[in-house]
Design an enzyme around this catalytic site. Structure first.
Site, PDB file in Angstrom:
ATOM      1  N   ASP A  14      76.885   5.059 -58.141  1.00 49.41           N
ATOM      2  CA  ASP A  14      77.550   4.237 -57.133  1.00 49.41           C
ATOM      3  C   ASP A  14      78.203   3.350 -57.618  1.00 49.41           C
ATOM      4  O   ASP A  14      77.353   2.354 -57.428  1.00 49.41           O
ATOM      5  CB  ASP A  14      76.711   4.339 -55.698  1.00 49.41           C
ATOM      6  CG  ASP A  14      77.670   4.697 -54.573  1.00 49.41           C
ATOM      7  OD1 ASP A  14      78.718   4.677 -54.796  1.00 49.41           O
ATOM      8  OD2 ASP A  14      76.461   4.744 -53.496  1.00 49.41           O
ATOM      9  N   ASP A 108      84.560   7.398 -55.685  1.00 45.36           N
ATOM     10  CA  ASP A 108      83.197   6.497 -56.573  1.00 45.36           C
ATOM     11  C   ASP A 108      81.831   7.468 -56.454  1.00 45.36           C
ATOM     12  O   ASP A 108      80.738   5.540 -56.903  1.00 45.36           O
ATOM     13  CB  ASP A 108      83.242   5.379 -55.037  1.00 45.36           C
ATOM     14  CG  ASP A 108      83.211   6.016 -54.008  1.00 45.36           C
ATOM     15  OD1 ASP A 108      82.827   7.259 -53.933  1.00 45.36           O
ATOM     16  OD2 ASP A 108      82.987   4.890 -52.943  1.00 45.36           O
ATOM     17  N   GLU A 109      81.628   8.388 -56.632  1.00 40.74           N
ATOM     18  CA  GLU A 109      80.234   8.200 -56.738  1.00 40.74           C
ATOM     19  C   GLU A 109      80.211   9.641 -57.565  1.00 40.74           C
ATOM     20  O   GLU A 109      81.128  10.510 -57.090  1.00 40.74           O
ATOM     21  CB  GLU A 109      79.418   8.632 -55.685  1.00 40.74           C
ATOM     22  CG  GLU A 109      79.952   9.383 -54.324  1.00 40.74           C
ATOM     23  CD  GLU A 109      78.646   9.416 -53.615  1.00 40.74           C
ATOM     24  OE1 GLU A 109      77.874   9.511 -53.884  1.00 40.74           O
ATOM     25  OE2 GLU A 109      79.368   9.172 -52.179  1.00 40.74           O
TER      26      GLU A 109
END
Length: 360
Positions: A14, A108-109
């Site tokens: 993350d 983003d993860e």
């Protein structure tokens, strides 16, 4: 003779305050300052907040007006999604050096299954550490990681030592880890379910574990069995690198609220054109058109219509959205309109791989 249990080795990576961190990386004048990506002090919604802003209670999905009240020194910058996608691709390339089993959740993860990995490294914790170091060295950003036997626990663990940290929950630690956890930290339990659990006397994982399967199914229907399993560390969902899209959408937030349906038609036409481009790029069509309306008081209303045939044409998308727009009167002025299409033909073509919004 007993055989040792075989566990998956799952990493959840993350990125730390991703959008805001990219902006601070690209513009040194923003470093160390409270920053909001998206919104403004007069309108709009915050997409992301830097850690400096989070100290003041600024968070994503908060109105820009409230964010500015919380943090008078807050700086606003517009989002640059093409730049974020560019950075995400660099990060994904790093992941691919370790495993092909990469499941992106957003820009983003992502989940990585490193049970069998390209480096032949038996330690998922060391792999996560190496990936985070490479992201920092090669991209210039920090990331956090959670490592465990399944996606559910890894996702929770990645929040533990943020920013720029990681946490490993080993197989023998999973049940105790979950028992000690506040129920609101369980991935997938939202505010409504949390409040219902609190009302039933369920405040921690241990409380949840004390409830029978029958009790949980009685109060939470089909989700009851899921809750019964996850608190015992049972979550068999695999890391799936090729996820089938269930819907495709395009929407627009207006600089000034719209008060008449007439003014909205031009906006809907443009949204339909954008949606058609996305659909045609991936050769996707669908049957159910949904109109999304966000009012000036931030309430959201959706109206849907299912057609007897698949469509992807902007004209038909607009025509259906227009019909839905006039279905009932507006209750407030409108700040956002969106059109989405689901019930897609990808449900029939299971081999089609699509990732519409992000390339992570």
């Amino acid at each position: 003779m007993e055989t040792a249990a075989v566990y998956r080795k799952i990493i959840h990576i993350d990125m730390d305050a991703f959008y805001a961190s990219v902006e601070q990386m690209d513009n040194p004048n923003l470093r160390g300052k409270p920053l909001a990506v998206g919104g403004s002090e007069t309108r709009g919604v915050v997409s992301a907040a830097s850690y400096e802003a989070r100290k003041f209670g600024v968070r994503s999905a908060m109105s820009g007006i409230q964010a500015k009240r919380n943090c008078p020194e807050l700086l606003f910058v517009p989002p640059r999604f093409e730049r974020y996608k560019e950075i995400s691709k660099q990060i994904r390339n790093i992941f691919q050096d370790y495993t092909d089993l990469v499941e992106p959740l957003s820009l983003d993860e992502a989940f990585l299954d490193v049970t069998q990995n390209k480096k032949g490294n038996p330690s998922a914790s060391l792999i996560a550490q190496e990936i985070r170091q490479r992201i920092f060295n090669e991209v210039g950003l920090t990331a956090s990681a959670g490592i465990s036997i399944n996606k559910f626990v890894a996702k929770i663990a990645s929040d533990y030592n943020k920013p720029n940290g990681q946490k490993t929950v080993n197989p023998e630690e999973v049940e105790q880890f979950l028992e000690e956890l506040d129920i609101k930290k369980f991935y997938g339990i939202g505010k409504v379910t949390r409040d219902k659990m609190y009302h039933l006397g369920i405040f921690t994982g241990k409380d949840l574990k004390s409830k029978s399967k029958e009790f949980l199914e009685e109060h939470f229907s089909k989700s009851g069995l899921h809750f019964y399993n996850i608190v015992r560390g049972i979550h068999n969902s695999e890391v799936k690198p090729n996820r089938i899209a269930k819907s495709v959408a395009a929407e627009h937030t207006f600089t000034e609220n719209l008060t008449s349906e007439i003014f909205m038609l031009d906006k809907l036409q443009r949204i339909a054109e954008e949606l058609e481009k996305r659909l045609k790029k991936y050769n996707i069509s669908g049957k159910t058109v949904t109109l999304k309306i966000k009012y000036s008081d931030f309430t959201i209303q959706t109206r849907s219509k299912t057609l007897p045939y698949f469509i992807a044409d902007k004209g038909l998308l607009f025509e259906t959205a227009q019909e839905l727009l006039y279905q009932e009167r507006m209750k407030e002025s409108v700040r956002l309109l969106g059109i989405s299409l689901n019930n897609l033909n990808t449900e029939m073509k299971k081999t089609v791989v699509v990732q519409l919004k992000f390339e992570f």
